[in-house]
Design a protein around this motif. Sequence first.
Motif, PDB file in Angstrom:
ATOM      1  N   PRO A  51       0.828  -1.208   0.000  1.00 31.22           N
ATOM      2  CA  PRO A  51       0.000   0.000   0.000  1.00 31.22           C
ATOM      3  C   PRO A  51       0.864   1.259   0.000  1.00 31.22           C
ATOM      4  O   PRO A  51       1.908   1.308   0.647  1.00 31.22           O
ATOM      5  CB  PRO A  51      -0.801  -0.116   1.304  1.00 31.22           C
ATOM      6  CG  PRO A  51      -0.731  -1.559   1.673  1.00 31.22           C
ATOM      7  CD  PRO A  51       0.603  -2.038   1.190  1.00 31.22           C
ATOM      8  N   ILE A  52       0.415   2.270  -0.737  1.00 30.00           N
ATOM      9  CA  ILE A  52       1.101   3.562  -0.781  1.00 30.00           C
ATOM     10  C   ILE A  52       0.096   4.640  -0.397  1.00 30.00           C
ATOM     11  O   ILE A  52      -0.996   4.724  -0.981  1.00 30.00           O
ATOM     12  CB  ILE A  52       1.673   3.836  -2.175  1.00 30.00           C
ATOM     13  CG1 ILE A  52       2.729   2.778  -2.545  1.00 30.00           C
ATOM     14  CG2 ILE A  52       2.292   5.235  -2.242  1.00 30.00           C
ATOM     15  CD1 ILE A  52       3.258   2.904  -3.946  1.00 30.00           C
ATOM     16  N   PHE A  53       0.470   5.453   0.595  1.00 30.20           N
ATOM     17  CA  PHE A  53      -0.398   6.513   1.106  1.00 30.20           C
ATOM     18  C   PHE A  53       0.167   7.860   0.661  1.00 30.20           C
ATOM     19  O   PHE A  53       1.251   8.255   1.090  1.00 30.20           O
ATOM     20  CB  PHE A  53      -0.471   6.459   2.627  1.00 30.20           C
ATOM     21  CG  PHE A  53      -0.988   5.162   3.186  1.00 30.20           C
ATOM     22  CD1 PHE A  53      -2.302   5.045   3.616  1.00 30.20           C
ATOM     23  CD2 PHE A  53      -0.158   4.047   3.300  1.00 30.20           C
ATOM     24  CE1 PHE A  53      -2.779   3.850   4.140  1.00 30.20           C
ATOM     25  CE2 PHE A  53      -0.627   2.850   3.822  1.00 30.20           C
ATOM     26  CZ  PHE A  53      -1.941   2.756   4.231  1.00 30.20           C
ATOM     27  N   LYS A  54      -0.557   8.580  -0.196  1.00 29.00           N
ATOM     28  CA  LYS A  54      -0.149   9.907  -0.629  1.00 29.00           C
ATOM     29  C   LYS A  54      -1.220  10.904  -0.178  1.00 29.00           C
ATOM     30  O   LYS A  54      -2.354  10.878  -0.673  1.00 29.00           O
ATOM     31  CB  LYS A  54       0.022   9.951  -2.155  1.00 29.00           C
ATOM     32  CG  LYS A  54       1.222   9.166  -2.663  1.00 29.00           C
ATOM     33  CD  LYS A  54       1.391   9.354  -4.161  1.00 29.00           C
ATOM     34  CE  LYS A  54       2.618   8.605  -4.683  1.00 29.00           C
ATOM     35  NZ  LYS A  54       2.802   8.770  -6.145  1.00 29.00           N
ATOM     36  N   TRP A  55      -0.827  11.767   0.745  1.00 29.41           N
ATOM     37  CA  TRP A  55      -1.779  12.726   1.296  1.00 29.41           C
ATOM     38  C   TRP A  55      -1.738  14.012   0.491  1.00 29.41           C
ATOM     39  O   TRP A  55      -0.674  14.505   0.140  1.00 29.41           O
ATOM     40  CB  TRP A  55      -1.459  12.991   2.765  1.00 29.41           C
ATOM     41  CG  TRP A  55      -1.563  11.742   3.584  1.00 29.41           C
ATOM     42  CD1 TRP A  55      -0.552  10.909   3.960  1.00 29.41           C
ATOM     43  CD2 TRP A  55      -2.766  11.159   4.081  1.00 29.41           C
ATOM     44  NE1 TRP A  55      -1.046   9.847   4.676  1.00 29.41           N
ATOM     45  CE2 TRP A  55      -2.394   9.974   4.768  1.00 29.41           C
ATOM     46  CE3 TRP A  55      -4.109  11.521   4.024  1.00 29.41           C
ATOM     47  CZ2 TRP A  55      -3.330   9.151   5.388  1.00 29.41           C
ATOM     48  CZ3 TRP A  55      -5.051  10.702   4.645  1.00 29.41           C
ATOM     49  CH2 TRP A  55      -4.656   9.533   5.319  1.00 29.41           C
ATOM     50  N   GLN A  56      -2.915  14.565   0.216  1.00 27.41           N
ATOM     51  CA  GLN A  56      -2.990  15.777  -0.588  1.00 27.41           C
ATOM     52  C   GLN A  56      -4.220  16.575  -0.176  1.00 27.41           C
ATOM     53  O   GLN A  56      -5.276  16.021   0.120  1.00 27.41           O
ATOM     54  CB  GLN A  56      -3.072  15.419  -2.067  1.00 27.41           C
ATOM     55  CG  GLN A  56      -4.177  14.422  -2.404  1.00 27.41           C
ATOM     56  CD  GLN A  56      -4.125  13.958  -3.839  1.00 27.41           C
ATOM     57  OE1 GLN A  56      -3.193  14.244  -4.563  1.00 27.41           O
ATOM     58  NE2 GLN A  56      -5.174  13.254  -4.262  1.00 27.41           N
ATOM     59  N   GLY A  57      -4.073  17.890  -0.136  1.00 22.25           N
ATOM     60  CA  GLY A  57      -5.204  18.745   0.183  1.00 22.25           C
ATOM     61  C   GLY A  57      -5.685  18.646   1.612  1.00 22.25           C
ATOM     62  O   GLY A  57      -6.858  18.905   1.901  1.00 22.25           O
ATOM     63  N   ASN A  58      -4.799  18.262   2.555  1.00 24.44           N
ATOM     64  CA  ASN A  58      -5.199  18.184   3.950  1.00 24.44           C
ATOM     65  C   ASN A  58      -5.368  19.574   4.547  1.00 24.44           C
ATOM     66  O   ASN A  58      -4.701  20.534   4.145  1.00 24.44           O
ATOM     67  CB  ASN A  58      -4.155  17.413   4.758  1.00 24.44           C
ATOM     68  CG  ASN A  58      -4.060  15.962   4.329  1.00 24.44           C
ATOM     69  OD1 ASN A  58      -5.008  15.397   3.801  1.00 24.44           O
ATOM     70  ND2 ASN A  58      -2.904  15.364   4.549  1.00 24.44           N
ATOM     71  N   ASP A  59      -6.240  19.682   5.530  1.00 20.92           N
ATOM     72  CA  ASP A  59      -6.472  20.960   6.206  1.00 20.92           C
ATOM     73  C   ASP A  59      -6.378  20.756   7.714  1.00 20.92           C
ATOM     74  O   ASP A  59      -7.019  19.855   8.266  1.00 20.92           O
ATOM     75  CB  ASP A  59      -7.859  21.510   5.826  1.00 20.92           C
ATOM     76  CG  ASP A  59      -8.099  22.895   6.409  1.00 20.92           C
ATOM     77  OD1 ASP A  59      -7.135  23.691   6.474  1.00 20.92           O
ATOM     78  OD2 ASP A  59      -9.234  23.171   6.822  1.00 20.92           O
ATOM     79  N   ILE A  64       0.753  12.686   9.766  1.00 20.57           N
ATOM     80  CA  ILE A  64      -0.035  11.452   9.758  1.00 20.57           C
ATOM     81  C   ILE A  64       0.917  10.274   9.796  1.00 20.57           C
ATOM     82  O   ILE A  64       1.807  10.166   8.945  1.00 20.57           O
ATOM     83  CB  ILE A  64      -0.947  11.354   8.523  1.00 20.57           C
ATOM     84  CG1 ILE A  64      -1.912  12.539   8.454  1.00 20.57           C
ATOM     85  CG2 ILE A  64      -1.719  10.034   8.520  1.00 20.57           C
ATOM     86  CD1 ILE A  64      -2.774  12.563   7.207  1.00 20.57           C
ATOM     87  N   ALA A  65       0.755   9.390  10.781  1.00 19.57           N
ATOM     88  CA  ALA A  65       1.594   8.203  10.912  1.00 19.57           C
ATOM     89  C   ALA A  65       0.735   6.965  10.682  1.00 19.57           C
ATOM     90  O   ALA A  65      -0.292   6.767  11.345  1.00 19.57           O
ATOM     91  CB  ALA A  65       2.238   8.141  12.295  1.00 19.57           C
ATOM     92  N   VAL A  66       1.150   6.130   9.719  1.00 20.50           N
ATOM     93  CA  VAL A  66       0.431   4.895   9.408  1.00 20.50           C
ATOM     94  C   VAL A  66       0.916   3.783  10.332  1.00 20.50           C
ATOM     95  O   VAL A  66       2.115   3.595  10.528  1.00 20.50           O
ATOM     96  CB  VAL A  66       0.659   4.477   7.946  1.00 20.50           C
ATOM     97  CG1 VAL A  66      -0.094   3.180   7.634  1.00 20.50           C
ATOM     98  CG2 VAL A  66       0.238   5.587   6.994  1.00 20.50           C
TER      99      VAL A  66
END
Length: 207
Positions: A51-59, A64-66
């Motif tokens: 799995p790959i987690f790409k965060w975008q547009g967070n407010d 964030i820790a997986v």
Amino acid sequence: EWQTEDMVRARLISERIGTEGQHEILLGVQVQMKEGWKTYWRSPGSSGLPPIFKWQGNDNIQSIAVEWPRPYSFDSFGIQSWGYKSEVIFPLRVTLEDAGKPITASLEFSYGVCEQVCVPVQQTLSLSLPAEEDVLSDHAKLLNEYRDTVPPLFTSQSHIEAVSAASTGSSELEIVIEANSPLKQPMLIVEGEDGDYFEISPPVIEM
């Protein structure tokens, strides 16, 4: 809301319904697969897609820790792989920039699911939480059940006394774990670099 494919669906869930008074929030990526399908752990083995987690547009999110629940071992095209069957929730420890203020999390989630063949999946998941009363959500119990399966660090385990590793030849590595109480169903996973794969022999337990 669920993002759905033919064989799998995924969504973001939260332990709480609001952020009031909170500096850290527990979220989760919930993945449900049709019968017979599997997905992979962060080190899937010599086959499979992590799995790959790409965060975008967070407010209002600082970090964030997986966290990774304990995977299962299964045969993938004759090779041992590590992953999950039917369902998995990846817990996410989310630190807020401003405690108690609303947050929005937006994730581009890429992963693989496998039955007879492996299929890459990419979905965009999002979730917003208002600055409302700090109350547990309907997902809290299940989310924490998966979080309880995240393997702890050796340093946090009082019954583990020592861990050592030594080469026994050009292609073998022996790992010895000493404990002051019997280990129950020990499982060893070795993570390599750049796709290195390790075949794990059955453990030998000496009392």
